[in-house]
Design a protein around this motif. Structure first.
Motif, PDB file in Angstrom:
ATOM      1  N   GLN A  55       2.313   1.621  -3.409  1.00  0.00           N
ATOM      2  CA  GLN A  55       1.300   2.095  -4.346  1.00  0.00           C
ATOM      3  C   GLN A  55       1.036   3.578  -4.142  1.00  0.00           C
ATOM      4  OE1 GLN A  55      -1.978  -0.511  -3.564  1.00  0.00           O
ATOM      5  NE2 GLN A  55      -1.316  -2.052  -5.048  1.00  0.00           N
ATOM      6  N   LEU A  56       0.932   4.002  -2.898  1.00  0.00           N
ATOM      7  CA  LEU A  56       0.695   5.407  -2.598  1.00  0.00           C
ATOM      8  C   LEU A  56       1.862   6.261  -3.088  1.00  0.00           C
ATOM      9  CD1 LEU A  56      -1.073   7.549  -1.277  1.00  0.00           C
ATOM     10  CD2 LEU A  56       0.118   7.093   0.869  1.00  0.00           C
ATOM     11  N   LYS A  75       0.837  -1.202   0.000  1.00  0.00           N
ATOM     12  CA  LYS A  75       0.000   0.000   0.000  1.00  0.00           C
ATOM     13  C   LYS A  75       0.869   1.248   0.000  1.00  0.00           C
ATOM     14  CE  LYS A  75      -4.225  -1.768   2.050  1.00  0.00           C
ATOM     15  NZ  LYS A  75      -5.138  -1.703   3.179  1.00  0.00           N
ATOM     16  N   ARG A  76       1.925   1.234   0.799  1.00  0.00           N
ATOM     17  CA  ARG A  76       2.827   2.387   0.841  1.00  0.00           C
ATOM     18  C   ARG A  76       3.484   2.592  -0.518  1.00  0.00           C
ATOM     19  NH1 ARG A  76       5.539   0.606   6.305  1.00  0.00           N
ATOM     20  NH2 ARG A  76       3.882   1.200   7.742  1.00  0.00           N
TER      21      ARG A  76
END
Length: 179
Positions: free
Chosen positions: A47-48, A44-45
């Motif tokens: 992707q962000l 997620k990190r």
């Protein structure tokens, strides 16, 4: 070690008849969930961070494109009758009214023109400059005319033709870009 494996394999029935301790499956599920969540956090990190870096790149490209490919500045100073000329208030008011309409059209065109390719920008810049220069010369000629009523009549016709041309340009640009 080989003997231990052989012994476990030979006595498999002994090991398979025992049930796991109470709550074993719940603890095992919780442990799997925890491991799965830990694996997802970096993704997620990443992707962000990927999204943020893409957005930043787009902003930089837009700034560079606007800086290098924006249309050359066309002066929006449409003719304003100088105070030294002897013209009536009606002529001045008519000129100001249509002058404002032309300035609005040109401002909208310039906004849309910034989003077109450089070849169209160059062509339209030349066309707009011709309209502006021709309008300035015509207004000055009409301001010096002897017959004020006829001068106002032709001034209105001239402005309407210019505004119509600008509206056509604006409409064609509007098909591709919205400001």
């Amino acid at each position: 070690m080989k003997n231990l494996r052989k012994q476990i394999k030979d006595n498999k029935d002994i090991f398979d008849d025992q049930e796991p301790m109470e709550g074993h499956f719940e603890r095992f599920e919780a442990l799997l969930d925890k491991q799965e969540k830990e694996k997802r956090k970096p993704i997620k990190r990443m992707q962000l961070m990927g999204i943020i870096s893409i957005a930043a790149s787009i902003v930089v490209l837009m700034v560079v494109a606007i800086q290098f490919y924006s249309p050359q500045h066309i002066p929006n100073d449409l003719p304003v009758i100088e105070n030294t000329m002897e013209v009536s208030d009606e002529f001045r008011a008519t000129n100001d009214f249509y002058n404002r309409q032309m300035q609005e059209q040109i401002a909208d065109i310039m906004c849309k023109l910034a989003n077109t390719d450089s070849e169209n920008q160059a062509l339209l810049n030349r066309d707009l400059q011709k309209i502006i220069d021709g309008n300035a010369a015509f207004v000055n000629d009409m301001a010096n005319a002897d017959d004020e009523e006829m001068a106002i009549h032709y001034l209105v016709k001239h402005y309407k033709a210019n505004i119509q041309a600008l509206e056509n340009i604006n409409e064609k640009l509007g098909k591709y870009t919205k400001c």
